[in-house]
Design a protein around this motif. Structure first.
Motif, short mmCIF file in Angstrom:
data_model
loop_
_atom_site.label_atom_id
_atom_site.label_comp_id
_atom_site.label_asym_id
_atom_site.label_seq_id
_atom_site.Cartn_x
_atom_site.Cartn_y
_atom_site.Cartn_z
N ALA A 142 -22.73 18.64 -15.24
CA ALA A 142 -22.50 18.95 -16.58
C ALA A 142 -20.97 19.08 -16.54
CB ALA A 142 -23.38 20.19 -16.62
N GLY A 143 -20.53 18.91 -17.90
CA GLY A 143 -19.09 18.92 -18.17
C GLY A 143 -18.25 17.67 -17.81
N TRP A 144 -18.81 16.76 -17.12
CA TRP A 144 -17.98 15.58 -16.53
C TRP A 144 -18.24 14.63 -17.68
CZ3 TRP A 144 -17.48 13.83 -11.02
CH2 TRP A 144 -17.12 14.92 -10.13
N GLU A 145 -17.31 13.84 -17.85
CA GLU A 145 -17.18 12.66 -18.75
C GLU A 145 -17.42 11.28 -18.07
OE1 GLU A 145 -13.91 12.90 -21.73
OE2 GLU A 145 -12.86 14.44 -20.29
N VAL A 146 -17.42 10.02 -18.82
CA VAL A 146 -17.53 8.81 -18.20
C VAL A 146 -16.25 8.26 -18.76
CG1 VAL A 146 -18.69 6.64 -18.51
CG2 VAL A 146 -19.83 8.82 -18.39
N LYS A 147 -15.58 7.62 -17.86
CA LYS A 147 -14.20 7.06 -18.15
C LYS A 147 -14.14 5.54 -17.53
CE LYS A 147 -11.31 10.92 -19.59
NZ LYS A 147 -9.97 11.24 -19.44
N SER A 148 -13.21 4.59 -18.10
CA SER A 148 -13.11 3.39 -17.13
C SER A 148 -11.80 3.51 -16.63
CB SER A 148 -13.12 2.44 -18.48
OG SER A 148 -11.97 2.43 -19.19
N VAL A 149 -11.27 2.33 -15.99
CA VAL A 149 -10.35 2.31 -15.16
C VAL A 149 -9.00 2.12 -16.34
CG1 VAL A 149 -8.67 0.66 -13.99
CG2 VAL A 149 -11.20 1.03 -13.17
N ASN A 150 -9.57 1.43 -17.55
CA ASN A 150 -8.42 1.32 -18.52
C ASN A 150 -8.09 2.59 -19.22
OD1 ASN A 150 -7.96 -1.31 -18.25
ND2 ASN A 150 -9.32 -1.93 -19.91
N ASP A 151 -8.92 3.73 -19.04
CA ASP A 151 -8.94 4.84 -19.77
C ASP A 151 -7.79 5.73 -18.80
OD1 ASP A 151 -10.62 4.67 -21.74
OD2 ASP A 151 -12.31 5.42 -20.66
N ILE A 152 -7.71 5.38 -17.73
CA ILE A 152 -6.68 6.40 -16.82
C ILE A 152 -5.75 5.60 -16.17
CG2 ILE A 152 -8.59 7.80 -16.19
CD1 ILE A 152 -8.59 6.72 -13.42
N SER A 153 -5.31 4.41 -16.98
CA SER A 153 -4.50 3.51 -16.15
C SER A 153 -3.66 2.60 -17.04
CB SER A 153 -4.76 2.86 -14.83
OG SER A 153 -5.66 1.93 -15.18
N THR A 154 -2.59 1.92 -16.79
CA THR A 154 -1.97 0.85 -17.61
C THR A 154 -1.83 -0.31 -16.75
OG1 THR A 154 0.24 1.37 -17.46
CG2 THR A 154 -1.26 1.95 -19.42
N SER A 155 -1.80 -1.66 -17.08
CA SER A 155 -1.53 -2.62 -16.22
C SER A 155 -0.78 -3.68 -16.79
CB SER A 155 -2.84 -3.16 -15.90
OG SER A 155 -3.45 -4.13 -16.87
N TYR A 156 0.00 -4.49 -15.86
CA TYR A 156 1.09 -5.42 -16.28
C TYR A 156 1.10 -6.65 -15.47
CZ TYR A 156 5.14 -6.83 -18.93
OH TYR A 156 5.99 -7.47 -19.82
N ARG A 157 0.94 -7.65 -15.98
CA ARG A 157 1.04 -9.10 -15.25
C ARG A 157 2.38 -9.34 -14.34
NH1 ARG A 157 -4.13 -11.51 -14.35
NH2 ARG A 157 -3.64 -13.66 -13.26
N GLY A 158 2.31 -10.09 -13.11
CA GLY A 158 3.38 -10.15 -12.39
C GLY A 158 4.17 -11.20 -12.72
N VAL A 159 5.50 -11.64 -12.00
CA VAL A 159 6.43 -12.52 -11.98
C VAL A 159 6.03 -14.12 -11.81
CG1 VAL A 159 8.69 -13.16 -11.53
CG2 VAL A 159 8.24 -10.57 -11.40
N GLY A 160 6.22 -14.89 -12.73
CA GLY A 160 5.91 -16.22 -12.38
C GLY A 160 7.24 -17.12 -11.77
N TYR A 161 7.04 -17.64 -10.80
CA TYR A 161 8.28 -18.45 -10.12
C TYR A 161 7.45 -19.70 -9.57
CZ TYR A 161 6.40 -16.08 -5.76
OH TYR A 161 5.84 -15.84 -4.78
N THR A 162 8.70 -20.56 -8.93
CA THR A 162 8.07 -21.64 -8.18
C THR A 162 9.01 -21.50 -6.88
OG1 THR A 162 10.20 -23.00 -8.75
CG2 THR A 162 8.16 -23.02 -10.28
N ALA A 163 8.61 -22.57 -6.06
CA ALA A 163 9.28 -22.35 -4.63
C ALA A 163 10.73 -22.66 -4.64
CB ALA A 163 8.75 -23.40 -3.58
N ASP A 164 11.29 -23.28 -5.73
CA ASP A 164 12.58 -23.49 -6.11
C ASP A 164 13.53 -22.21 -6.37
OD1 ASP A 164 12.26 -26.22 -5.27
OD2 ASP A 164 12.16 -26.93 -7.44
N ASP A 165 12.58 -21.18 -6.76
CA ASP A 165 13.29 -20.09 -7.16
C ASP A 165 13.54 -19.07 -6.07
OD1 ASP A 165 13.42 -20.73 -9.89
OD2 ASP A 165 11.33 -20.31 -10.08
N GLU A 166 12.77 -19.24 -4.90
CA GLU A 166 12.86 -18.25 -3.75
C GLU A 166 14.38 -18.19 -3.09
OE1 GLU A 166 9.64 -18.92 -1.09
OE2 GLU A 166 8.17 -19.22 -2.55
#
Length: 396
Positions: A196-220
């Motif tokens: 009793a007193g608990w809620e239902v939340k999603s991962v998105n409700d308690i976090s934000t996300s951001y996609r990573g870096v695009g690169y090629t082998a030549d950029d390493e």
């Protein structure tokens, strides 16, 4: 030191066929191209054992100090020709065998391609031992830190399971809530009873996300270059932790936006992979360092005070099963933010969340100290490895 070929100093053999359906439960590790892929009741190779990834994770080198079943996705050293086994292990690790793939469609490593490769080689067995001792000492300390972190992580997980899965967190009298008759209410969304007193939340409700870096082998870039940043990828995530064992990529800092920088208590998660088992793998970053992450990964930043709850949820069997069922794709399995929106769980009261953080916060702080030391030791080992193997550095 002299220049010789690998064919002069060792013999390799292809591993043995063993489909998953034929594995019989036992305690013998089945050594695949990138480590242990299961356990069997029969061994094929006696220790010390060295495997080299033949297909899949081509060129990955592993050392086992116990009997193993060398899988057909790997090659194993069948004859060390009198050389120090650990020295041979580190010599193999210092080479990039992935470039020897004999197929661009299904990469695989042929032992007959390995044998003609020239290498600097220390003939003196005493010097071989000294080199192996130095590098083994670093690896042993790294392994010890990982074992300590695994125990600390297990402590936090037990508390999470007890409080947030079984709902036996301390009630007002300090007794287990559900077992002591605490009020439970049926939730239509989760289709189960929650406190009793608990809620239902999603991962998105308690976090934000951001996609990573695009690169090629030549950029390493090289780790020794100026103004570079380490890029974490899916193969840097293992057993809920960041690993650096020969899998590191560096890029110029200009590739990385502010949103793509990783800070303490951020998560890195694999979002795309050809294997369902790899999608959704994540690790919480436990110390501040100039790191970023690749395009097939996401950074997940937890909301205030939610980092430890989210860490345990993302590594729970429930979340793993959810990902296995819902991720989809033709050839490549993908996760999106929509999956996180539907990843639902029972969320506690603010007071209980605060109490949980007080309990497990010091555990994760200690884990962070050990993780930072692992990173430093791994960096030192990886810098020493080529220098010791080519004679630029000598062990006194």
């Amino acid at each position: 030191m002299k220049i010789t070929t690998f064919g002069e100093i060792l013999e390799l053999q292809r591993g043995y066929d063993l489909p998953a359906s034929a594995m019989i439960k036992g305690n013998i590790p089945v050594a695949g191209s990138n480590g242990v892929i299961g356990y069997h009741n029969v061994s094929k190779v006696q220790p010390p054992c060295i495997t080299v990834g033949r297909s899949g994770s081509v060129g990955k080198v592993h050392f086992y100090n116990e009997p193993i079943w060398a899988h057909n996705t790997s090659l194993f050293v069948s004859d060390f020709k009198g050389n120090n086994q650990k020295y041979i292990y580190y010599l193999l690790k210092s080479k990039n065998f992935a470039k020897l793939c004999d197929s661009s469609v299904v990469p695989s490593l042929n032992r007959n391609f390995v044998y003609p490769i020239k290498t600097l080689f220390e003939e003196n067995k005493n010097k071989q031992q000294k080199i192996a001792t130095v590098l083994s000492a670093l690896d042993d300390k790294i392994a010890l830190n990982r074992r300590m972190n695994a125990k600390l992580e297990q402590m936090a997980k037990r508390l999470y399971d007890y409080w947030f899965v079984q709902f036996d967190f301390p009630n007002a009298d300090g007794k287990p809530y559900k077992s002591s008759g605490g009020k439970m209410e049926y939730n239509e969304v989760l289709k189960r009873e929650i406190p009793a007193g608990w809620e239902v939340k999603s991962v998105n409700d308690i976090s934000t996300s951001y996609r990573g870096v695009g690169y090629t082998a030549d950029d390493e870039k090289s780790a020794e270059d100026n103004d570079v940043v380490l890029i974490l990828r899916g193969n840097n995530i293992s057993n809920n932790h960041i690993v650096y064992d020969g899998n590191t990529v560096y890029l110029d800092k200009s590739f990385v936006s502010e949103e793509q920088k990783i800070y303490k208590y951020d998560f890195v998660m694999t979002m795309s992979s050809g294997s369902k088992e790899h999608v959704g793998k994540s690790a919480m970053f436990l110390f501040d360092s100039p790191h970023s992450y690749g395009a097939f990964c996401n950074k997940i930043t937890p909301a205030k005070d939610c980092q430890f709850l989210l860490e345990n949820y993302l590594h729970s069997e429930y979340f793993k099963k959810y990902i296995q069922i819902t991720c989809s794709g033709t050839g490549i399995n993908n996760l999106t933010n929509e999956h996180f929106e539907k990843a639902l769980f029972a969320f506690p009261t603010d007071k209980l969340l605060e109490y949980f953080n007080e309990k497990v916060g010091p555990i994760y702080e200690q884990m962070g100290v050990l993780e930072k030391e692992i990173h430093k030791l791994t960096t030192l080992r990886d810098r020493l490895l080529p220098l010791l193997m080519n004679g630029q550095v000598e062990v006194k």
